[in-house]
Design an enzyme around this catalytic site. Structure first.
Site, PDB file in Angstrom:
ATOM      1  N   HIS A 136       5.625  10.090 -50.188  1.00  0.00           N
ATOM      2  CA  HIS A 136       5.296  11.518 -50.164  1.00  0.00           C
ATOM      3  C   HIS A 136       6.560  12.370 -50.223  1.00  0.00           C
ATOM      4  O   HIS A 136       6.548  13.468 -50.802  1.00  0.00           O
ATOM      5  CB  HIS A 136       4.483  11.889 -48.923  1.00  0.00           C
ATOM      6  CG  HIS A 136       4.035  13.319 -48.964  1.00  0.00           C
ATOM      7  ND1 HIS A 136       2.961  13.736 -49.715  1.00  0.00           N
ATOM      8  CD2 HIS A 136       4.560  14.437 -48.395  1.00  0.00           C
ATOM      9  CE1 HIS A 136       2.831  15.050 -49.597  1.00  0.00           C
ATOM     10  NE2 HIS A 136       3.788  15.499 -48.803  1.00  0.00           N
TER      11      HIS A 136
ATOM     12  N   ASP B 249       7.192  15.411 -52.825  1.00  0.00           N
ATOM     13  CA  ASP B 249       7.704  16.740 -52.476  1.00  0.00           C
ATOM     14  C   ASP B 249       8.945  17.099 -53.290  1.00  0.00           C
ATOM     15  O   ASP B 249       9.075  18.225 -53.791  1.00  0.00           O
ATOM     16  CB  ASP B 249       8.062  16.796 -50.987  1.00  0.00           C
ATOM     17  CG  ASP B 249       6.868  17.062 -50.093  1.00  0.00           C
ATOM     18  OD1 ASP B 249       5.808  17.473 -50.606  1.00  0.00           O
ATOM     19  OD2 ASP B 249       7.000  16.862 -48.868  1.00  0.00           O
TER      20      ASP B 249
ATOM     21  N   HIS C 269      12.600  20.016 -47.736  1.00  0.00           N
ATOM     22  CA  HIS C 269      12.501  21.115 -48.691  1.00  0.00           C
ATOM     23  C   HIS C 269      13.789  21.934 -48.691  1.00  0.00           C
ATOM     24  O   HIS C 269      14.267  22.355 -49.748  1.00  0.00           O
ATOM     25  CB  HIS C 269      11.312  22.019 -48.354  1.00  0.00           C
ATOM     26  CG  HIS C 269       9.987  21.355 -48.516  1.00  0.00           C
ATOM     27  ND1 HIS C 269       9.564  20.834 -49.722  1.00  0.00           N
ATOM     28  CD2 HIS C 269       8.982  21.119 -47.635  1.00  0.00           C
ATOM     29  CE1 HIS C 269       8.354  20.318 -49.569  1.00  0.00           C
ATOM     30  NE2 HIS C 269       7.993  20.465 -48.315  1.00  0.00           N
TER      31      HIS C 269
END
Length: 298
Positions: free
Chosen positions: A232, A236, A259
């Protein structure tokens, strides 16, 4: 190889992960050289997908302009990037993209429904010439020169269901759908109360996230992949790399990325102009190889 958009408009209704409110998402074709453009229908504000429009990366990637914002866009962008789409209008009637099931497979299915069409303008890519790295203590993200797009990711959590996980992924649309797209976002029970006190994770549930307590996973169905957590993280990062506006040719290495680090790397890369070159994918041999990368396997 030519730029791509979708064959027809498609739409879906869902809820946002953090605000928990309904949102109506519509994807529409755009002409060549338009790029990816978000549009808040309720406010009448367009927000082009550009690094300068990123306003927050705390819990998700958030873009904003003229007082309008759209958050949690990374899963949708990950699928759009994976399908090689260059030009697209992404219209929403609220401030957050739908979370779907916590992965990007629902968006892949939506794009399959829309169909992908080639346009007339040549496709471009950003090719890494020299390494660029961003660090935060022991955490880091880095891009390196490579003839293919490759993701080499590692994470480490002090939790029995995760511990140390690594995954190395050579990018193609087909491989993305098989190896990455179904990997869900994840969170910990002990964080939920704090997040909700901050107005976050209000739409989170076992239906759209992997939820962990102190000892294990609460989802009865278990994991979709052995390394679903680190996969995952790749999902992202691919979504965050979509902020470049064109595909990346290079190796993306990450340890405990986020992020925030993904966005800082994008900014640092674009600032260091000698570290990359913009290449046109018009060369016939190179275009054939890139076309193979974006074959969906359907």
């Amino acid at each position: 190889m030519k730029q791509k958009t979708i064959g027809k408009a498609v739409e879906i209704v869902g809820i946002g992960l953090h605000k928990g409110v309904p949102v109506h998402l519509v994807l529409e074709p755009l002409p060549e050289n338009s790029g990816l453009v978000f549009f808040r229908r309720d406010l009448g504000v367009s927000i082009p997908l550009e690094p300068k429009n990123v306003i927050d990366t705390t819990m998700a990637t958030v873009i904003g302009k003229e007082g309008a914002k759209i958050s949690t866009i990374e899963h949708l962008l990950s699928a759009i990037y994976a399908y090689g789409i260059d030009n697209l209008k992404i219209s929403l009637d609220n401030e957050e993209a739908p979370i779907m099931d916590g992965s990007s497979i629902g968006f892949c299915m939506l794009l399959d429904e829309a169909g992908i069409v080639s346009q007339n303008a040549p496709k471009r890519a950003i090719k890494i010439k020299s390494p660029i790295e961003v660090k935060d203590g022991e955490k880091f993200v880095r891009v390196e020169p490579s003839e293919v797009s490759l993701f080499d990711f590692s994470i480490e959590f002090d939790h029995p269901a995760i511990r140390e996980q690594s995954y190395r992924f050579t990018f193609s649309t087909k491989a993305y759908k098989e190896e990455i797209a179904r990997a869900r976002t994840f969170g910990f029970v002990h964080e939920v109360q704090y997040l909700r006190s901050k107005g976050l994770a209000l739409g989170g549930s076992l239906a759209n996230a992997i939820v962990l307590d102190e000892t294990g996973i609460l989802n009865k169905e278990g994991l979709r992949y052995k390394e679903e957590f680190v996969r995952h993280k790749i999902l992202d990062a691919i979504g965050d790399m979509a902020l470049l506006g064109i595909p990346l040719i290079g190796t993306y290495v990450s340890y405990a990325g986020s992020h925030k680090l993904n966005h800082l790397l994008t900014k640092e890369l674009l600032k260091e102009e000698e570290s990359y070159e913009i290449v046109s994918l018009e060369d016939e041999a190179e275009a054939i190889e890139i076309e193979k990368v974006y074959a969906t396997g359907e």
